[in-house]
Design a protein around this motif. Structure first.
Motif, PDB file in Angstrom:
ATOM      1  N   VAL B  33       0.844  -1.198   0.000  1.00 36.66           N
ATOM      2  CA  VAL B  33       0.000   0.000   0.000  1.00 36.66           C
ATOM      3  C   VAL B  33       0.885   1.255   0.000  1.00 36.66           C
ATOM      4  CG1 VAL B  33      -1.628   1.325   1.406  1.00 36.66           C
ATOM      5  CG2 VAL B  33      -1.916  -1.154   1.150  1.00 36.66           C
ATOM      6  N   ALA B  34       1.960   1.181   0.773  1.00 40.56           N
ATOM      7  CA  ALA B  34       2.885   2.325   0.834  1.00 40.56           C
ATOM      8  C   ALA B  34       4.272   1.811   1.142  1.00 40.56           C
ATOM      9  CB  ALA B  34       2.446   3.310   1.912  1.00 40.56           C
ATOM     10  N   THR B  35       5.250   2.414   0.501  1.00 41.80           N
ATOM     11  CA  THR B  35       6.655   2.093   0.773  1.00 41.80           C
ATOM     12  C   THR B  35       7.429   3.407   0.695  1.00 41.80           C
ATOM     13  OG1 THR B  35       8.525   0.684   0.128  1.00 41.80           O
ATOM     14  CG2 THR B  35       7.120   1.506  -1.658  1.00 41.80           C
ATOM     15  N   CYS B  36       8.747   3.353   0.829  1.00 38.55           N
ATOM     16  CA  CYS B  36       9.493   4.616   0.827  1.00 38.55           C
ATOM     17  C   CYS B  36      10.967   4.370   0.596  1.00 38.55           C
ATOM     18  CB  CYS B  36       9.273   5.368   2.137  1.00 38.55           C
ATOM     19  SG  CYS B  36       9.523   4.379   3.606  1.00 38.55           S
ATOM     20  N   VAL B  37      11.684   5.476   0.481  1.00 35.81           N
ATOM     21  CA  VAL B  37      13.130   5.425   0.294  1.00 35.81           C
ATOM     22  C   VAL B  37      13.767   5.666   1.658  1.00 35.81           C
ATOM     23  CG1 VAL B  37      15.108   6.400  -0.927  1.00 35.81           C
ATOM     24  CG2 VAL B  37      12.849   6.366  -2.032  1.00 35.81           C
ATOM     25  N   CYS B  38      14.756   4.825   1.993  1.00 26.88           N
ATOM     26  CA  CYS B  38      15.426   4.908   3.294  1.00 26.88           C
ATOM     27  C   CYS B  38      16.755   5.633   3.149  1.00 26.88           C
ATOM     28  CB  CYS B  38      15.666   3.494   3.818  1.00 26.88           C
ATOM     29  SG  CYS B  38      16.428   3.451   5.458  1.00 26.88           S
ATOM     30  N   GLY B  39      17.171   6.297   4.206  1.00 28.62           N
ATOM     31  CA  GLY B  39      18.499   6.913   4.212  1.00 28.62           C
ATOM     32  C   GLY B  39      19.574   5.897   3.852  1.00 28.62           C
ATOM     33  N   SER B  40      19.370   4.646   4.275  1.00 28.85           N
ATOM     34  CA  SER B  40      20.386   3.623   3.982  1.00 28.85           C
ATOM     35  C   SER B  40      20.415   3.272   2.489  1.00 28.85           C
ATOM     36  CB  SER B  40      20.153   2.369   4.826  1.00 28.85           C
ATOM     37  OG  SER B  40      18.969   1.712   4.436  1.00 28.85           O
ATOM     38  N   ASP B  41      19.289   3.533   1.758  1.00 26.70           N
ATOM     39  CA  ASP B  41      19.294   3.308   0.300  1.00 26.70           C
ATOM     40  C   ASP B  41      20.231   4.304  -0.391  1.00 26.70           C
ATOM     41  OD1 ASP B  41      17.315   1.342   0.586  1.00 26.70           O
ATOM     42  OD2 ASP B  41      15.675   2.758   0.234  1.00 26.70           O
ATOM     43  N   LEU B  42      20.534   5.395   0.312  1.00 24.40           N
ATOM     44  CA  LEU B  42      21.386   6.416  -0.304  1.00 24.40           C
ATOM     45  C   LEU B  42      22.859   6.006  -0.306  1.00 24.40           C
ATOM     46  CD1 LEU B  42      19.761   9.686   1.098  1.00 24.40           C
ATOM     47  CD2 LEU B  42      19.368   8.569  -1.107  1.00 24.40           C
ATOM     48  N   TRP B  43      23.243   5.055   0.576  1.00 22.67           N
ATOM     49  CA  TRP B  43      24.644   4.613   0.560  1.00 22.67           C
ATOM     50  C   TRP B  43      25.012   4.041  -0.824  1.00 22.67           C
ATOM     51  CZ3 TRP B  43      27.931   6.355   4.086  1.00 22.67           C
ATOM     52  CH2 TRP B  43      27.517   6.620   5.382  1.00 22.67           C
ATOM     53  N   PRO B  44      24.272   3.042  -1.347  1.00 21.57           N
ATOM     54  CA  PRO B  44      24.619   2.576  -2.698  1.00 21.57           C
ATOM     55  C   PRO B  44      24.350   3.640  -3.758  1.00 21.57           C
ATOM     56  CG  PRO B  44      22.606   1.488  -1.916  1.00 21.57           C
ATOM     57  CD  PRO B  44      23.187   2.236  -0.749  1.00 21.57           C
ATOM     58  N   MET B  56      14.745  -3.011  -4.600  1.00 21.12           N
ATOM     59  CA  MET B  56      15.079  -2.134  -3.483  1.00 21.12           C
ATOM     60  C   MET B  56      13.916  -2.076  -2.488  1.00 21.12           C
ATOM     61  SD  MET B  56      18.144  -0.910  -4.168  1.00 21.12           S
ATOM     62  CE  MET B  56      18.235   0.439  -2.980  1.00 21.12           C
ATOM     63  N   GLY B  57      14.206  -1.539  -1.316  1.00 21.42           N
ATOM     64  CA  GLY B  57      13.135  -1.215  -0.380  1.00 21.42           C
ATOM     65  C   GLY B  57      12.935  -2.234   0.716  1.00 21.42           C
ATOM     66  N   HIS B  58      12.683  -1.726   1.905  1.00 23.67           N
ATOM     67  CA  HIS B  58      12.479  -2.628   3.045  1.00 23.67           C
ATOM     68  C   HIS B  58      11.491  -2.049   4.047  1.00 23.67           C
ATOM     69  CE1 HIS B  58      16.052  -0.048   3.918  1.00 23.67           C
ATOM     70  NE2 HIS B  58      15.385   0.137   5.037  1.00 23.67           N
ATOM     71  N   GLU B  59      10.783  -1.015   3.641  1.00 23.08           N
ATOM     72  CA  GLU B  59       9.774  -0.412   4.518  1.00 23.08           C
ATOM     73  C   GLU B  59       8.438  -0.570   3.829  1.00 23.08           C
ATOM     74  OE1 GLU B  59      12.025   3.423   6.151  1.00 23.08           O
ATOM     75  OE2 GLU B  59      12.631   2.862   4.134  1.00 23.08           O
ATOM     76  N   TYR B  60       7.422  -0.927   4.592  1.00 26.29           N
ATOM     77  CA  TYR B  60       6.185  -1.264   3.897  1.00 26.29           C
ATOM     78  C   TYR B  60       4.977  -1.359   4.814  1.00 26.29           C
ATOM     79  CZ  TYR B  60       7.731  -5.825   5.649  1.00 26.29           C
ATOM     80  OH  TYR B  60       8.189  -6.835   6.465  1.00 26.29           O
ATOM     81  N   VAL B  61       3.871  -0.905   4.259  1.00 23.58           N
ATOM     82  CA  VAL B  61       2.546  -1.189   4.796  1.00 23.58           C
ATOM     83  C   VAL B  61       1.824  -1.910   3.665  1.00 23.58           C
ATOM     84  CG1 VAL B  61       0.349  -0.159   5.502  1.00 23.58           C
ATOM     85  CG2 VAL B  61       2.504   0.800   6.341  1.00 23.58           C
ATOM     86  N   GLY B  62       1.110  -2.949   3.993  1.00 19.71           N
ATOM     87  CA  GLY B  62       0.477  -3.709   2.921  1.00 19.71           C
ATOM     88  C   GLY B  62      -0.825  -4.357   3.346  1.00 19.71           C
ATOM     89  N   VAL B  63      -1.401  -5.073   2.382  1.00 18.62           N
ATOM     90  CA  VAL B  63      -2.611  -5.863   2.643  1.00 18.62           C
ATOM     91  C   VAL B  63      -2.280  -7.308   2.252  1.00 18.62           C
ATOM     92  CG1 VAL B  63      -5.040  -6.246   2.054  1.00 18.62           C
ATOM     93  CG2 VAL B  63      -4.133  -3.916   2.144  1.00 18.62           C
ATOM     94  N   VAL B  64      -2.607  -8.234   3.148  1.00 10.11           N
ATOM     95  CA  VAL B  64      -2.302  -9.639   2.875  1.00 10.11           C
ATOM     96  C   VAL B  64      -3.149 -10.126   1.697  1.00 10.11           C
ATOM     97  CG1 VAL B  64      -2.343 -11.999   3.801  1.00 10.11           C
ATOM     98  CG2 VAL B  64      -1.693 -10.062   5.295  1.00 10.11           C
ATOM     99  N   GLU B  65      -2.471 -10.689   0.695  1.00  8.25           N
ATOM    100  CA  GLU B  65      -3.153 -11.248  -0.473  1.00  8.25           C
ATOM    101  C   GLU B  65      -3.359 -12.749  -0.328  1.00  8.25           C
ATOM    102  OE1 GLU B  65      -4.079  -8.269  -3.111  1.00  8.25           O
ATOM    103  OE2 GLU B  65      -3.644 -10.186  -4.106  1.00  8.25           O
ATOM    104  N   GLN B  66      -2.271 -13.414   0.052  1.00  7.27           N
ATOM    105  CA  GLN B  66      -2.276 -14.884   0.138  1.00  7.27           C
ATOM    106  C   GLN B  66      -1.456 -15.268   1.343  1.00  7.27           C
ATOM    107  OE1 GLN B  66      -0.580 -15.570  -3.967  1.00  7.27           O
ATOM    108  NE2 GLN B  66      -1.658 -17.520  -3.607  1.00  7.27           N
TER     109      GLN B  66
END
Lengths: 340, 340
Positions: B33-44, B56-66
């Motif tokens: 549903v929503a994700t974002c860019v992390c300060g740690s993504d800026l290192w690479p 990429m990405g490790h932050e998340y809000v979601g809805v369970v599908e399966q």
């Protein structure tokens, strides 16, 4: 009076010095009953630090000779144990239990020196703790241990949260490491891994409470600790050497979320940030705030519940200080008690 | 589905990838549903780490599908927040509260990736926490913050023992530093010093609870923190950058016996052993065990007691990920929310 001066690496002499006297109203002058050589004294002895030509020594049991006008908790004739850092025991850092970084703190071996017949102790109320009475002769070594090695080992055990259900590993089999084993045992730890490859010290380690001995070092030592702790590493790890190798061995032997208590005086150590970061261990240590623990440790000794004095395997007159340093340097003695 | 791939420093692209599906019975597949860019993504992104060509990405809000056959705590349709490390939440490291070092742990950005339309989350029961119901639209940014930056800042505040009567200093004015300020305030700290020289971030820092702003860095910054803390240094210091300079600034700003909680991903840091030793501070940090705090943080957000979502100052569709990275890299945005 006579006192011990280090003139250079390997060059320790007993020389005549002016008797100390009261200078500040918060001072006490004590007659030293017992003192000793510390593992940290071996750093300059081995040339790793520069000797400063001042009186050596920072561990001591004594009898109060004179007190300044503002000393409130001590009287001449009191038997006392003090810590290796002078502390006022009233500043907010002391109040938080960090007397070894008292805002008025002075390292005893930075100009005071207790490998001598007498010593002037500033902030006597904040530094010295009187024993409940005149100690029996056989209790003196244990009280002397409380002054540094026991207090330091205890701090390391407390800060690494040694206790029931939490496996402990101890890196370093010198006096502080051995005292940390005793402390961990007293604090209720059931599994205590001593890292040592020295027969006599292994025996002493077992006597103080070690349940496992690991002779391997470096990565092999770390692997052995993991094998003994469900593959996780110890929860409480005590570092009592101060070298790069021993610090890394300690950090790598600790499980994520576990605690390293490091008390070996740090020499040429650089800790890699990324490894620390992903290791997720707690790191805390430094010069132990022995004064925090002294009242309790003295009571445990007085009640004969612990016998840390066994860590002294040699006793010599102060005049033989050079021999004492040599024996410790060559690891022929764990710790030498000196009688002025 | 579409997802974000970094091909090289400064080169971020949204590309087509195969939809994830259940592979293990403990997996869930969620619709992001929503994700974002992390300060740690800026290192690479800045070339300090090598991009691995994975999603990429490790932050998340979601809805369970399966869900897989063994998933017990979640149902399709549940709204969920997860941490940036997959954890079984049952091993003894998880049980001790260190889910970010779970024995079965996997970093979400090491092959899973949530800057995408869908994600397969292993150990779904141990990693995801369902919200009490369908969140209001305006609550989503705050829930997303809980997934990493709030959880990370909270961990830093907890581990540095931020609380009543203990002055706090925060090194780093990125999203994690700002969230640490919010956390310290929630934990009851009265004096919170934000180290920042960026006007908009200073304002946000004050909004989250900072009471003092220090613009100086290095030794001057340390001096200012000491001036604001009776000459002693802060008790609780939070490091939220990960550089040598910021770590040393944090350590030196801490009073003896005080606590550094460091959560900035460590890059080229070497900590000098002797300074650490004589500093006598506590050092603890690393990848935050966000899962430990998620249930409480979700509840605080649900009850509208905290509003960490304010840390997102830009919202963009996932398709504009490259622009989001650029804005954060140039510090034109504190944190950019991406909508798949």
């Amino acid at each position: 009076m006579r006192g011990v001066i280090m003139h250079g690496p390997g060059d320790v002499r007993v020389e005549e010095r002016v008797d100390p006297r009261i200078q500040e109203p918060t001072d006490a002058v004590i007659k030293i009953v017992a003192t000793c050589v510390c593992g940290s004294d071996l750093w300059p002895y081995r040339g790793a630090d520069t000797p400063d030509q001042q009186l050596m020594g920072h561990e001591y049991v004594g009898v109060v000779e004179q007190i300044g006008a503002e000393v409130r908790t001590l009287r001449p004739g009191d038997h006392v144990v003090g810590s290796f850092v002078v502390s006022d025991n009233t500043c907010s850092i002391c109040a938080a239990g960090y007397q070894s970084r008292c805002v008025n703190g002075i390292f005893v071996d930075g100009g005071i020196g207790t490998q001598a017949e007498y010593a002037r102790i500033p902030y006597a109320d904040g530094t010295l703790v009187a024993t409940p009475g005149r100690p029996d002769e056989d209790m003196v070594p244990s009280l002397l241990a409380a002054s540094d090695v026991l207090g330091t080992g205890w701090f390391a055990a407390v800060t690494s949260e040694a206790g029931p259900g939490r496996p402990v590993a101890v890196v370093g089999d010198g006096a502080v490491g051995l005292m940390a084993i005793l402390a961990a045992r007293q604090l209720g730890a059931e599994t205590i891994i001593a890292m040592s490859r020295h027969g006599a010290r292994q025996e002493l380690a077992r006597e103080f409470g070690a349940t496992e001995i690991v002779e391997e070092r470096g990565d092999d030592g770390v692997e052995r600790v993991k094998e003994l702790t469900d593959g996780l590493g110890a929860y409480s790890v005590i570092e009592a050497v101060g070298s790069q190798e021993s610090m890394m061995q300690a950090i790598r032997s600790t499980r994520p979320g576990g605690r390293v208590g490091y008390v070996g005086v740090s020499h040429d150590v650089e800790l890699p940030g990324a490894e620390l970061f992903f290791g997720l261990v707690h790191l805390h240590g430094g010069p132990a705030p022995v004064r925090r623990f002294l009242p309790d440790l003295i009571q445990l000794i007085w009640d004969r519940k612990i016998d840390p004095g066994k860590v002294f395997d040699r006793t010599m007159p102060l005049a033989q200080a050079a021999e004492a340093y040599d024996a410790m340097d060559k690891r022929m003695a764990v710790k030498v008690l000196l009688q002025p």
